[in-house]
Enzyme design. Structure first.
Site, PDB file in Angstrom:
ATOM      1  N   HIS A   1      -1.036  29.914 -26.398  1.00 22.69           N
ATOM      2  CA  HIS A   1      -0.614  30.053 -27.794  1.00 22.69           C
ATOM      3  C   HIS A   1       0.301  28.884 -28.122  1.00 22.69           C
ATOM      4  CE1 HIS A   1       0.134  32.304 -31.543  1.00 22.69           C
ATOM      5  NE2 HIS A   1       1.300  31.681 -31.495  1.00 22.69           N
ATOM      6  N   CYS A   2      -0.133  28.074 -29.079  1.00 27.36           N
ATOM      7  CA  CYS A   2       0.606  26.860 -29.427  1.00 27.36           C
ATOM      8  C   CYS A   2       1.551  27.147 -30.588  1.00 27.36           C
ATOM      9  CB  CYS A   2      -0.360  25.743 -29.799  1.00 27.36           C
ATOM     10  SG  CYS A   2       0.470  24.213 -30.298  1.00 27.36           S
ATOM     11  N   PRO A   3       2.863  27.071 -30.387  1.00 25.20           N
ATOM     12  CA  PRO A   3       3.795  27.322 -31.495  1.00 25.20           C
ATOM     13  C   PRO A   3       3.764  26.222 -32.539  1.00 25.20           C
ATOM     14  CG  PRO A   3       4.990  26.556 -29.568  1.00 25.20           C
ATOM     15  CD  PRO A   3       3.571  26.735 -29.132  1.00 25.20           C
TER      16      PRO A   3
ATOM     17  N   GLY B   1       1.107  27.478 -34.594  1.00 27.42           N
ATOM     18  CA  GLY B   1       1.216  28.893 -34.923  1.00 27.42           C
ATOM     19  C   GLY B   1      -0.071  29.637 -34.663  1.00 27.42           C
TER      20      GLY B   1
END
Length: 486
Positions: free
Chosen positions: A131-133, A136
């Site tokens: 999950h890439c912040p 998002g």
């Protein structure tokens, strides 16, 4: 641990990641053009039409791919209503379930191969990478092509921006270093170039490293999570080969891991084509119309996102990911207090609860339960103190201390760290929602990787005669194999 892929770990900071990325693009992409075009004393002068056209085309491609990486749905599994309602049918031998799958407790549904439950997206993601912040969004089966294109165009724009910036730094500063200050660039231009240089260097370095690691994973056919699992598996094998049997020290099984090869690496070209959803390499880097693979929800358990071609290096299909011996050990020891039935005598009939007892009887029963809880807490504290004593003795062993500095002891998915200090939790995986290797469908025991225990080879599964938690099935299997009757 905070790094390029996982972003800030401080609670609440990740919501500012996307605005920060947009602000950085605006600063490097548009403020720089304003500075170059308005600073007449900054040689070699304003941007040419060709330079402006190329730079702005790269910025448009960057914005398009970033928007797609942020907004494209990472994918969601849709099971037929009958399959989800009739879950106990799949848990029996001969049910309609898949050959091998995990079970997601939060989704209350089977978990196909290479899928993980994302704690941010709150669902199981097909072929989850992480999950890439910064977007998002999850980097997954459906979003990986857009994420890769975003990295490619971002690095291309940064490289071209570096050419524009360093040309002005050379001709505007270095070439005029002997000229009086009042004839050179203004203070504002110098300050702007300095800030742009610092921001460019940090961004270029970070995104170039991220691009290299992403391309490497792309060519090898591995996700970041699978690389983490492979590194953990290699660590377990190394400990086993060195005779450092961590799991047998407490007498709970003596697990020896069996080597499992990564099964989804089918060659560079096949890996890249599968990830991009097409063999036409001309479409791989199109900012618009490039497309990508889509999960096939019309045919559950078949098609894209549900099944993956294996290379045949292992003895059986479905052996990845390798089992975690530490997790199996805890479950075989009684599930670590996860399920009270593991400590109960299941063959003993329980008296029915009398809801018409007097208040005094209820108070007496409540006090009795308090005493039982206190006794259990004391036993846990005693067990913890015994572990501390064992660790203290091991720390006195110089050989053990030297080995522990080179390899971390295996723990559960939340605590074990790879060489970069990352855990599955850092990648966005909700490790608490995964049942251990065991959606007990048809033929599961034949497809699971074997684990060598003190009593022989075991696949980590229990008898599939009841709809009970997997930990209880494993406990019964151990009791049965040891000939112990409760």
């Amino acid at each position: 641990m905070t790094n390029l892929q996982t972003g800030p770990t401080t609670r609440g900071l990740q919501r500012f990641a996307i605005p920060a990325v947009c602000g950085l693009i605006i600063f490097l992409g548009y403020y720089s053009q304003y500075l170059f075009n308005t600073s007449a004393d900054l040689a070699p002068g304003p941007l040419t039409c060709r330079e402006s056209l190329i730079f702005n085309i790269l910025l448009v491609c960057l914005w398009l791919t970033y928007y797609q990486a942020c907004t494209v749905d990472p994918g969601q599994y849709k099971f037929p209503p009958k399959e989800k309602e009739d879950g106990d049918n799949n848990n029996k031998r001969g049910g309609r379930g898949p050959q091998k799958a995990k079970w997601c407790k939060k989704c209350d549904a089977p978990k196909p191969p290479r899928a993980h439950h994302c704690r941010h997206c709150a669902r199981c993601i097909p072929r989850m990478d992480h999950h890439c912040p910064w977007t998002g969004n999850c980097v997954s089966l459906q979003t990986f092509p857009h994420f890769l294109r975003f990295l490619v165009y971002t690095n291309a724009a940064l490289v071209y921006f570096a050419r524009l910036l360093w040309t002005r730094l050379y001709y505007g500063l270095w070439d005029q270093r002997h000229v009086p200050a009042y004839l050179g660039p203004s203070v504002g231009a110098l300050l702007g170039c300095t800030m742009l240089s610092i921001a460019w260097f940090a961004t270029q370095f970070a995104l170039m490293v991220l691009l290299v690691t992403t391309v490497r994973s792309w060519m090898l056919g591995k996700t970041m999570i699978e690389e983490w699992e492979a590194e953990r598996h290699e660590t377990l094998l190394a400990r086993s080969y060195d005779g450092d049997d961590y799991w047998g020290a407490d007498g709970h099984g003596g697990f020896v891991p069996v080597k499992v090869e990564f099964p989804y690496d089918n060659g560079f070209w096949s890996n890249m084509a599968q990830a991009m959803g097409t063999n036409n390499f001309l479409r791989w880097f199109l900012p618009v119309g490039g497309g990508g693979p889509k999960i096939s929800n019309d045919t559950p358990w078949k098609g894209t996102g549900w099944e993956y071609e294996e290379n045949g290096f292992n003895d059986r299909v479905g052996m990845w990911p390798p089992p975690d011996p530490e997790k199996l050990r805890r479950e075989r020891a009684g599930a670590g207090g996860k399920w009270p039935g593991a400590r109960e005598n299941l063959n003993t009939e329980k008296p029915e609860v009398d809801y018409y007892r007097s208040s005094e009887d209820m108070k007496t029963a409540f006090k009795r339960r308090q005493q039982e809880d206190l006794r259990r807490r004391q036993q846990r504290r005693q067990h913890s103190s015994e572990e501390d004593e064992i660790m203290a003795e091991l720390e006195e062993d110089e050989g053990y201390e030297q080995r522990s500095r080179t390899r971390s002891p295996p723990q559960d998915g939340r605590a074990w760290m790879n060489s970069e200090g990352d855990t599955l939790w850092d990648y966005g995986v909700d490790v608490d929602e995964e049942e251990n290797y065991g959606y007990p469908g048809q033929g599961v025991s034949e497809s699971l990787p074997l684990v060598k225990t003190a009593t022989g080879y075991n696949d980590g599964q229990g008898d599939e005669d009841e709809d009970v938690p997997l930990a209880e099935l494993i406990r019964r299997r151990k009791v049965k194999s040891n000939g112990v009757h409760e």
